[in-house]
Every structure is written in structure tokens, then in C-alpha cells.
Write a protein that holds these residues in place. Structure first.
Motif, PDB file in Angstrom:
ATOM      1  N   GLY A  37      11.735  14.078   8.573  1.00  0.00           N
ATOM      2  CA  GLY A  37      10.483  13.897   7.867  1.00  0.00           C
ATOM      3  C   GLY A  37      10.556  13.008   6.652  1.00  0.00           C
ATOM      4  N   ILE A  38      11.740  12.451   6.342  1.00  0.00           N
ATOM      5  CA  ILE A  38      11.885  11.710   5.093  1.00  0.00           C
ATOM      6  C   ILE A  38      11.081  10.428   5.119  1.00  0.00           C
ATOM      7  CG2 ILE A  38      13.532  10.452   3.668  1.00  0.00           C
ATOM      8  CD1 ILE A  38      15.535  12.608   4.154  1.00  0.00           C
ATOM      9  N   ASN A  39      11.143   9.659   6.211  1.00  0.00           N
ATOM     10  CA  ASN A  39      10.373   8.418   6.266  1.00  0.00           C
ATOM     11  C   ASN A  39       8.881   8.689   6.202  1.00  0.00           C
ATOM     12  OD1 ASN A  39      12.613   6.746   6.403  1.00  0.00           O
ATOM     13  ND2 ASN A  39      12.752   6.904   8.624  1.00  0.00           N
ATOM     14  N   ALA A  40       8.434   9.758   6.865  1.00  0.00           N
ATOM     15  CA  ALA A  40       7.020  10.111   6.809  1.00  0.00           C
ATOM     16  C   ALA A  40       6.621  10.471   5.386  1.00  0.00           C
ATOM     17  CB  ALA A  40       6.737  11.281   7.759  1.00  0.00           C
ATOM     18  N   GLY A  41       7.515  11.186   4.684  1.00  0.00           N
ATOM     19  CA  GLY A  41       7.235  11.534   3.296  1.00  0.00           C
ATOM     20  C   GLY A  41       7.120  10.303   2.422  1.00  0.00           C
ATOM     21  N   TRP A  42       7.969   9.316   2.635  1.00  0.00           N
ATOM     22  CA  TRP A  42       7.927   8.087   1.842  1.00  0.00           C
ATOM     23  C   TRP A  42       6.620   7.348   2.053  1.00  0.00           C
ATOM     24  CZ3 TRP A  42      11.125   7.042  -1.970  1.00  0.00           C
ATOM     25  CH2 TRP A  42      11.159   5.749  -2.515  1.00  0.00           C
ATOM     26  N   ARG A  43       6.147   7.333   3.301  1.00  0.00           N
ATOM     27  CA  ARG A  43       4.858   6.676   3.580  1.00  0.00           C
ATOM     28  C   ARG A  43       3.729   7.383   2.843  1.00  0.00           C
ATOM     29  NH1 ARG A  43       7.078   6.360   8.819  1.00  0.00           N
ATOM     30  NH2 ARG A  43       5.934   8.202   9.497  1.00  0.00           N
ATOM     31  N   ARG A  44       3.789   8.698   2.770  1.00  0.00           N
ATOM     32  CA  ARG A  44       2.750   9.431   2.051  1.00  0.00           C
ATOM     33  C   ARG A  44       2.843   9.174   0.561  1.00  0.00           C
ATOM     34  NH1 ARG A  44       1.760  15.317   4.702  1.00  0.00           N
ATOM     35  NH2 ARG A  44      -0.176  15.010   3.574  1.00  0.00           N
ATOM     36  N   PHE A  45       4.056   9.031   0.041  1.00  0.00           N
ATOM     37  CA  PHE A  45       4.207   8.667  -1.367  1.00  0.00           C
ATOM     38  C   PHE A  45       3.533   7.326  -1.636  1.00  0.00           C
ATOM     39  CE2 PHE A  45       8.365  11.156  -2.451  1.00  0.00           C
ATOM     40  CZ  PHE A  45       7.752  12.324  -2.037  1.00  0.00           C
ATOM     41  N   ALA A  46       3.741   6.367  -0.722  1.00  0.00           N
ATOM     42  CA  ALA A  46       3.142   5.042  -0.887  1.00  0.00           C
ATOM     43  C   ALA A  46       1.621   5.111  -0.823  1.00  0.00           C
ATOM     44  CB  ALA A  46       3.679   4.093   0.188  1.00  0.00           C
ATOM     45  N   GLU A  47       1.108   5.910   0.107  1.00  0.00           N
ATOM     46  CA  GLU A  47      -0.351   6.046   0.233  1.00  0.00           C
ATOM     47  C   GLU A  47      -0.974   6.617  -1.032  1.00  0.00           C
ATOM     48  OE1 GLU A  47      -0.703   8.524   3.625  1.00  0.00           O
ATOM     49  OE2 GLU A  47      -0.132   6.951   5.067  1.00  0.00           O
ATOM     50  N   GLN A  48      -0.259   7.486  -1.723  1.00  0.00           N
ATOM     51  CA  GLN A  48      -0.759   8.081  -2.953  1.00  0.00           C
ATOM     52  C   GLN A  48      -0.652   7.133  -4.147  1.00  0.00           C
ATOM     53  OE1 GLN A  48      -2.214  11.113  -3.087  1.00  0.00           O
ATOM     54  NE2 GLN A  48      -1.869  11.438  -0.910  1.00  0.00           N
ATOM     55  N   GLY A  49       0.050   6.024  -3.985  1.00  0.00           N
ATOM     56  CA  GLY A  49       0.207   5.071  -5.078  1.00  0.00           C
ATOM     57  C   GLY A  49       1.343   5.380  -6.030  1.00  0.00           C
ATOM     58  N   TRP A  50       2.218   6.318  -5.664  1.00  0.00           N
ATOM     59  CA  TRP A  50       3.283   6.719  -6.585  1.00  0.00           C
ATOM     60  C   TRP A  50       4.392   5.677  -6.658  1.00  0.00           C
ATOM     61  CZ3 TRP A  50       3.727  12.172  -3.980  1.00  0.00           C
ATOM     62  CH2 TRP A  50       2.531  12.881  -4.209  1.00  0.00           C
ATOM     63  N   LEU A  51       4.644   4.955  -5.575  1.00  0.00           N
ATOM     64  CA  LEU A  51       5.733   3.990  -5.567  1.00  0.00           C
ATOM     65  C   LEU A  51       5.413   2.768  -6.415  1.00  0.00           C
ATOM     66  CD1 LEU A  51       6.713   4.065  -1.779  1.00  0.00           C
ATOM     67  CD2 LEU A  51       7.525   5.526  -3.640  1.00  0.00           C
ATOM     68  N   CYS A  52       4.147   2.495  -6.627  1.00  0.00           N
ATOM     69  CA  CYS A  52       3.751   1.301  -7.378  1.00  0.00           C
ATOM     70  C   CYS A  52       3.206   1.629  -8.761  1.00  0.00           C
ATOM     71  CB  CYS A  52       2.719   0.499  -6.594  1.00  0.00           C
ATOM     72  SG  CYS A  52       1.150   1.359  -6.302  1.00  0.00           S
ATOM     73  N   ALA A  53       3.324   2.885  -9.175  1.00  0.00           N
ATOM     74  CA  ALA A  53       2.703   3.309 -10.434  1.00  0.00           C
ATOM     75  C   ALA A  53       3.187   2.505 -11.624  1.00  0.00           C
ATOM     76  CB  ALA A  53       2.964   4.799 -10.666  1.00  0.00           C
ATOM     77  N   ALA A  54       4.483   2.173 -11.676  1.00  0.00           N
ATOM     78  CA  ALA A  54       5.041   1.471 -12.834  1.00  0.00           C
ATOM     79  C   ALA A  54       5.404   0.023 -12.521  1.00  0.00           C
ATOM     80  CB  ALA A  54       6.271   2.211 -13.351  1.00  0.00           C
ATOM     81  N   LEU A  55       4.852  -0.532 -11.435  1.00  0.00           N
ATOM     82  CA  LEU A  55       5.100  -1.926 -11.087  1.00  0.00           C
ATOM     83  C   LEU A  55       3.959  -2.808 -11.578  1.00  0.00           C
ATOM     84  CD1 LEU A  55       6.529  -1.578  -7.450  1.00  0.00           C
ATOM     85  CD2 LEU A  55       7.754  -1.649  -9.633  1.00  0.00           C
ATOM     86  N   PRO A  56       4.224  -4.100 -11.805  1.00  0.00           N
ATOM     87  CA  PRO A  56       3.194  -4.995 -12.360  1.00  0.00           C
ATOM     88  C   PRO A  56       1.993  -5.144 -11.427  1.00  0.00           C
ATOM     89  CG  PRO A  56       5.388  -5.974 -12.517  1.00  0.00           C
ATOM     90  CD  PRO A  56       5.520  -4.775 -11.636  1.00  0.00           C
ATOM     91  N   GLU A  57       0.819  -5.232 -12.019  1.00  0.00           N
ATOM     92  CA  GLU A  57      -0.396  -5.434 -11.222  1.00  0.00           C
ATOM     93  C   GLU A  57      -0.359  -6.746 -10.460  1.00  0.00           C
ATOM     94  OE1 GLU A  57      -4.261  -4.212 -12.969  1.00  0.00           O
ATOM     95  OE2 GLU A  57      -3.095  -3.908 -14.810  1.00  0.00           O
ATOM     96  N   ALA A  58       0.312  -7.755 -11.024  1.00  0.00           N
ATOM     97  CA  ALA A  58       0.357  -9.066 -10.383  1.00  0.00           C
ATOM     98  C   ALA A  58       1.030  -9.027  -9.019  1.00  0.00           C
ATOM     99  CB  ALA A  58       1.089 -10.058 -11.290  1.00  0.00           C
ATOM    100  N   HIS A  59       1.840  -7.998  -8.769  1.00  0.00           N
ATOM    101  CA  HIS A  59       2.565  -7.906  -7.500  1.00  0.00           C
ATOM    102  C   HIS A  59       2.186  -6.649  -6.723  1.00  0.00           C
ATOM    103  CE1 HIS A  59       4.881 -11.383  -8.569  1.00  0.00           C
ATOM    104  NE2 HIS A  59       5.388 -10.805  -9.642  1.00  0.00           N
ATOM    105  N   GLY A  60       0.971  -6.162  -6.892  1.00  0.00           N
ATOM    106  CA  GLY A  60       0.497  -5.035  -6.113  1.00  0.00           C
ATOM    107  C   GLY A  60       0.714  -3.681  -6.736  1.00  0.00           C
ATOM    108  N   GLY A  61       1.252  -3.632  -7.957  1.00  0.00           N
ATOM    109  CA  GLY A  61       1.455  -2.374  -8.645  1.00  0.00           C
ATOM    110  C   GLY A  61       0.234  -1.942  -9.433  1.00  0.00           C
ATOM    111  N   LEU A  62       0.345  -0.806 -10.085  1.00  0.00           N
ATOM    112  CA  LEU A  62      -0.753  -0.271 -10.884  1.00  0.00           C
ATOM    113  C   LEU A  62      -0.603  -0.586 -12.361  1.00  0.00           C
ATOM    114  CD1 LEU A  62      -1.212   3.239  -9.207  1.00  0.00           C
ATOM    115  CD2 LEU A  62      -2.417   1.100  -8.727  1.00  0.00           C
ATOM    116  N   GLY A  63       0.501  -1.236 -12.739  1.00  0.00           N
ATOM    117  CA  GLY A  63       0.672  -1.659 -14.119  1.00  0.00           C
ATOM    118  C   GLY A  63       0.962  -0.541 -15.096  1.00  0.00           C
TER     119      GLY A  63
END
Length: 374
Positions: A37-63
């Protein structure tokens, strides 16, 4: 430093906690231990926006900032999440941000943000045990690129990574290279840890990479590593704070229902004192984490490596104490696989050895103080 969460940050924390409560309880985690279930869990993390929370907005993150990463990690720690959030989404991603040129950002950040690609940081070696000094992996300059030779240990998220950020010594000093996980000469071996998670051991034998694999300028790797490790340490310590808090909650509930001599054992003063000690260690750990966050947000006002070592040393020892006491409060049942508090203790023991142990960081703190007082 403002200790109050913004509306957005509070919503983020609440959403992660709801997810953990609904979809990642102890029974669900136990069912995932076979790895299916680990890969499925990672996809759900991505869907929730957690993987991009601290990434720059210019590259698809939430800034967002390190505070957003810490809020997510703390709630994942409450659920003993098996996914390598700290290793891939924080440690590797923030090292890439600190080290890479714009073309690397444009190539990798969108995939990291949506979860379609994963990175891992391979810097630790057997003799360095999670610290950055004394690395022996070599990068020899050849026509059109570099030849890498060495071995890396305790690579968080390395089994699922599409590429690795590898630290190696060049003529200019420590440098970082972005190495495809499928390149010839690179071998990845799965290593199980005591807390049911996995890390990778990476061996590089005559691995050839092109010039463009170099992240930043030659010899500039230490600064980027320190920045990435500061973020990774904050995230790992936040996991432990979340785990400590949950272990205390579970223990408090158990003391209310477990009876001896016709009364709940929570009425015994000696056990109340233990709970008070556990709560005190939790609050000290939380305060230390706040200080590290302040140092990351305002590095000009702090000695960041010292703050990292202080926090890792204190939180690592506190987590082992709190979760160990939780087992003691449960008695023999606390040592069984079916009782969750034992798993929190195992996580605390493993996390204490990651990114440098509490003993190593205490020694670094002592060396820093000795140098200051000379």
C-alpha cells in the motif's frame, strides 16, 4: 517568532489529522507492512497537496515554508506513516532547492510536487553515521563528466527513488550529483529497519555521469547539504513530537480503563508522576523544535548547525524516554505486536539513529561550546 498558526496552516494540520484518523489507523498501518500500500499512500499524499506544500509556486508547489512541512510530518508521526515523507518530500527536495541550477528545478520540481517522481539524498556513509563530515565517496573528473565510486548507507526513500542526490569529493571539495537510479554501476540494496520501515544501501562502482549531473558549482555541496539536513531534521523531529503526543494520549486512555485493586491504575500517584514527566519531555521537545524552525526561517540570527544538533539530541532522547515509559505504563501488553505503543518506541529508537544520533549531536554541541569558550 509567532507561535500561532495562520488559518491556512491550521486547516492543513486539521486535514492531515483527519486523513490519519480515517485512513491510517493502527490496523490500516499493520495491513500495509507487506509494502503493497505504500505507493498508493504516496499518491494520496500528492492528491492532498502535502508533497508540494513547501515547494516554489513557480514549479507547481504551494509556496509554503518549513512550518508547513513540520505540520504534515507531525501528524504523519502520530500515525506512524510508512511512506518516506521526510526522506523524499523534505530532505531530498530541499537539498535540490538549495543546490541545483534553475534547469534542474524546472526538470524535477513539477514531478516532485505531483508525486510522479521521487528523489532521495544519498550522503551518509558507514563511518560518518549520518553526519556530513568525513565522507569518502570520490568523484573523479573525466572527459565530459565525472566517475563516482563509493558506498552510501541509510538512504531514506532510496528504494522508491527515480534518482539520487549523491555527495562526493571532487578536487574542489564536497559536491552533489544527480544520478539516475538505473545508471550502470549503481546498486541499491534494501535494508529493513527495526520500526518496519526500509532504507537503501547504495553502492557506486565506476558510475559515469555527465557534467550536467553536477548540482551547483563544484565544491559547494556542504552548504546545500546543511540546508537540506536542517529541513530534514526538523521534519524528523516533528514526526517524533507527533509520536510522543500520541503515545501519551494512548497511555492516558489506558490508565483510565485498566484496573487494579478495584480502581483505575491512573489514580495511582506514582503513575501520575510518570505521565507528568512524559508530558514535560514532550513540551521541551516541542520548544526545541520551535527554536530550530526559527533558526531555519532566520539563519542570519542563529548558528543553524548548532540549532540542528541541539534539537536532534534533545528530541531523540526525549522520544525514547516518552515512548519507553508508555510501554512501562501498559505493562507486558505494551511489548506485543498488537499494542501500538511498542511501535512508537521502535520508531523513536530508529529515528534517533537517522541523520546523526543524539549522542553524536551532543558531541557536536560540546565541541561548539568548547570552541566558543576558548
Amino acid at each position: 517568532m509567532n507561535f500561532s498558526l495562520s488559518t491556512e496552516q491550521q486547516m492543513l494540520q486539521d486535514s492531515v489529522r483527519r486523513f490519519i484518523d480515517r485512513h491510517y489507523d493502527f490496523a490500516a498501518r499493520s495491513a500495509m507492512l507487506d509494502g503493497t500500500g505504500i505507493n498508493a499512500g504516496w499518491r494520496r499524499f500528492a492528491e492532498q497537496g502535502w508533497l508540494c506544500a513547501a515547494l516554489p509556486e513557480a514549479h507547481g508547489g504551494l509556496g509554503g515554508s518549513i512550518i508547513d512541512s513540520v505540520l504534515i510530518a507531525q501528524e504523519l508521526g502520530r500515525g506512524l506513516a510508512l511512506e518516506p515523507f521526510t526522506g523524499s518530500a523534505v530532505l531530498a527536495a530541499q537539498t535540490l532547492l538549495a543546490a541545483a541550477a534553475p534547469e534542474h528545478h524546472a526538470e524535477w520540481m513539477p514531478g516532485l510536487a505531483d508525486g510522479s517522481r521521487k528523489l532521495a539524498l544519498a550522503y551518509s556513509e558507514a563511518h560518518t553515521r549520518g553526519l556530513i563530515d568525513g565522507q569518502s565517496t570520490q568523484a573523479e573528473r573525466v572527459a565530459g563528466g565525472y566517475r563516482l565510486n563509493g558506498r552510501k548507507t541509510l538512504v531514506l526513500g532510496g528504494l522508491q527513488a527515480d534518482a539520487l542526490i549523491v555527495s562526493a569529493q571532487t578536487q574542489e571539495g564536497c559536491s552533489l550529483f544527480l544520478v539516475d537510479a538505473s545508471v550502470a554501476g549503481l546498486r541499491v540494496r534494501a535494508i529493513p529497519l527495526h520500526d518496519d520501515t526500509w532504507v537503501a544501501e547504495v553502492t557506486l562502482e565506476q558510475v559515469l555521469v555527465a557534467d550536467r549531473a553536477l548540482l551547483g558549482a563544484p565544491g559547494s555541496g556542504l552548504d546545500a547539504l546543511r540546508q537540506g539536513l536542517a529541513h530534514g531534521t526538523a521534519s524528523l523531529c516533528a514526526e517524533l513530537v507527533g509520536g510522543m503526543q500520541r503515545a501519551i494520549e494512548i497511555s492516558a486512555e489506558y490508565l483510565k480503563v485498566r484496573q487494579q485493586f478495584g480502581v483505575p491504575i491512573g489514580s495511582f500517584q506514582a503513575l501520575q508522576h510518570r505521565m507528568a514527566d512524559m508530558a514535560a519531555e514532550l513540551e521541551l521537545s516541542r520548544s526545541a523544535l520551535y527554536l530550530l524552525l526559527e533558526a531555519i526561517e532566520n539563519p542570519a540570527l542563529h548558528d543553524l548547525p548548532l540549532r540542528v544538533s541541539q534539537t536532534k539530541a534533545l528530541v531523540g532522547r526525549a522520544a525514547k524516554f516518552v515512548c519507553g515509559q508508555a510501554i512501562q505504563l501498559h505493562g507486558g501488553i505494551g511489548t506485543t505486536e498488537e499494542c501500538s505503543v511498542g511501535h512508537y518506541f521502535k520508531r523513536a529508537v530508529v529515528a534517533d539513529q537517522l541523520l546523526g544520533s543524539s549522542a553524536q549531536h551532543e558531541a557536536l554541541c560540546a565541541s561548539h561550546l568548547q570552541a566558543r569558550w576558548k
